[in-house]
Write a protein that holds these residues in place. Sequence first.
Motif, short mmCIF file in Angstrom:
data_model
loop_
_atom_site.label_atom_id
_atom_site.label_comp_id
_atom_site.label_asym_id
_atom_site.label_seq_id
_atom_site.Cartn_x
_atom_site.Cartn_y
_atom_site.Cartn_z
N ALA A 1 0.83 -1.21 0.00
CA ALA A 1 0.00 0.00 0.00
C ALA A 1 0.86 1.26 0.00
O ALA A 1 0.59 2.22 -0.74
N ALA A 2 1.91 1.27 0.82
CA ALA A 2 2.80 2.43 0.87
C ALA A 2 3.48 2.65 -0.48
O ALA A 2 3.60 3.79 -0.95
N ALA A 3 3.91 1.57 -1.12
CA ALA A 3 4.57 1.68 -2.42
C ALA A 3 3.61 2.21 -3.47
O ALA A 3 4.00 3.01 -4.33
N MET A 4 2.35 1.80 -3.41
CA MET A 4 1.36 2.29 -4.38
C MET A 4 1.08 3.77 -4.16
O MET A 4 1.07 4.56 -5.11
N VAL A 5 0.83 4.14 -2.92
CA VAL A 5 0.49 5.53 -2.62
C VAL A 5 1.67 6.46 -2.92
O VAL A 5 1.47 7.61 -3.33
N ASP A 6 2.89 5.98 -2.76
CA ASP A 6 4.06 6.80 -3.07
C ASP A 6 4.13 7.19 -4.53
O ASP A 6 4.82 8.16 -4.89
N GLN A 7 3.44 6.47 -5.39
CA GLN A 7 3.45 6.79 -6.82
C GLN A 7 2.58 8.02 -7.14
O GLN A 7 2.77 8.65 -8.17
N ALA A 8 1.65 8.33 -6.27
CA ALA A 8 0.75 9.46 -6.51
C ALA A 8 1.49 10.78 -6.30
O ALA A 8 2.33 10.89 -5.40
N PRO A 9 1.21 11.79 -7.11
CA PRO A 9 1.88 13.08 -6.94
C PRO A 9 1.47 13.77 -5.66
O PRO A 9 0.37 13.56 -5.13
N ALA A 10 2.34 14.62 -5.16
CA ALA A 10 2.10 15.28 -3.88
C ALA A 10 0.87 16.16 -3.88
O ALA A 10 0.28 16.42 -2.82
N ASP A 11 0.46 16.64 -5.05
CA ASP A 11 -0.70 17.54 -5.12
C ASP A 11 -1.99 16.83 -5.48
O ASP A 11 -2.98 17.47 -5.84
N ALA A 12 -2.02 15.50 -5.38
CA ALA A 12 -3.24 14.75 -5.70
C ALA A 12 -4.37 15.15 -4.77
O ALA A 12 -4.19 15.23 -3.55
#
Length: 272
Positions: free
Chosen positions: A207-218
């Motif tokens: 889950a952490a690895a997946m969420v890390d792919q999202a941009p900071a401004d999502a």
Amino acid sequence: MLSLVTDSTCGLTRDEARDLGVTVLPMTFSCNFERHEEGFVGEMGDYGALLAASSHVATEAVRASAFERAFREQLDAGNDVLCVTISSRLSGAHRSAEEAAAAVGSARVAVVDSWLTAGALEFLLRRARALADEGRSLSEVASELERLRGGTRIVFSVPDMAALSRSGRLGAIRRAVATKLNRYPVMALSEGGIVKLSDGRGARGMAAAMVDQAPADATDLLVSHFGPRGVEAREVLLAARSRFPEARVRVKDGGPVLAEHLGLGAVGLSWA
């Protein structure tokens, strides 16, 4: 008016499709040779049990004849038609839509390969409606979606690689990759094809690895679960809410067709 047409892997509910003016054409799946149409999100019952109990499961893309009927119906109603499909590298639905558009032979019909599916396809459809509501023309909306599709993302993970291996959609990814030693592969769609990004140890690490792919401004994220909502989807939801406390984070069922190809227990995260 611009009418939108898509396939059922978009993950829209019946009410969402109505509000967005989207005609959703069903993919089909067969369990032990009994054929079923994929319906709207929330209307498929316990399809996970059906898939799990079946010794033979197959899926079928929307046929060209179904797209053609939908196109002609909208044209007869005076609407332009934009068809946005699941990635052409994942399904034959896009080819069917192109064949239907050629059969109709109207400049008022355009077909776009989304390069996406599930929540990411939903985001692209929502953007198409917003552009149409701004008064953009059919060609302008189609061109803008082709520009935007590269920045609309879905990452996903699977409990094991068996279903994806059977599907033949792994491309250059080593088919030996699996959740060995409690490691989950994290993958994404890149220009419509599957690419491997990383691994996560355990559901929480995945889950952490997946969420890390999202941009900071999502600001808008969508968690998709395929089959019953399990610990993997819960961990992705928690990780997304932790990293993006101000964002809207939704959870949706991804439906039986994608569940068959990804495997029950797979989970995805989409954003635009």
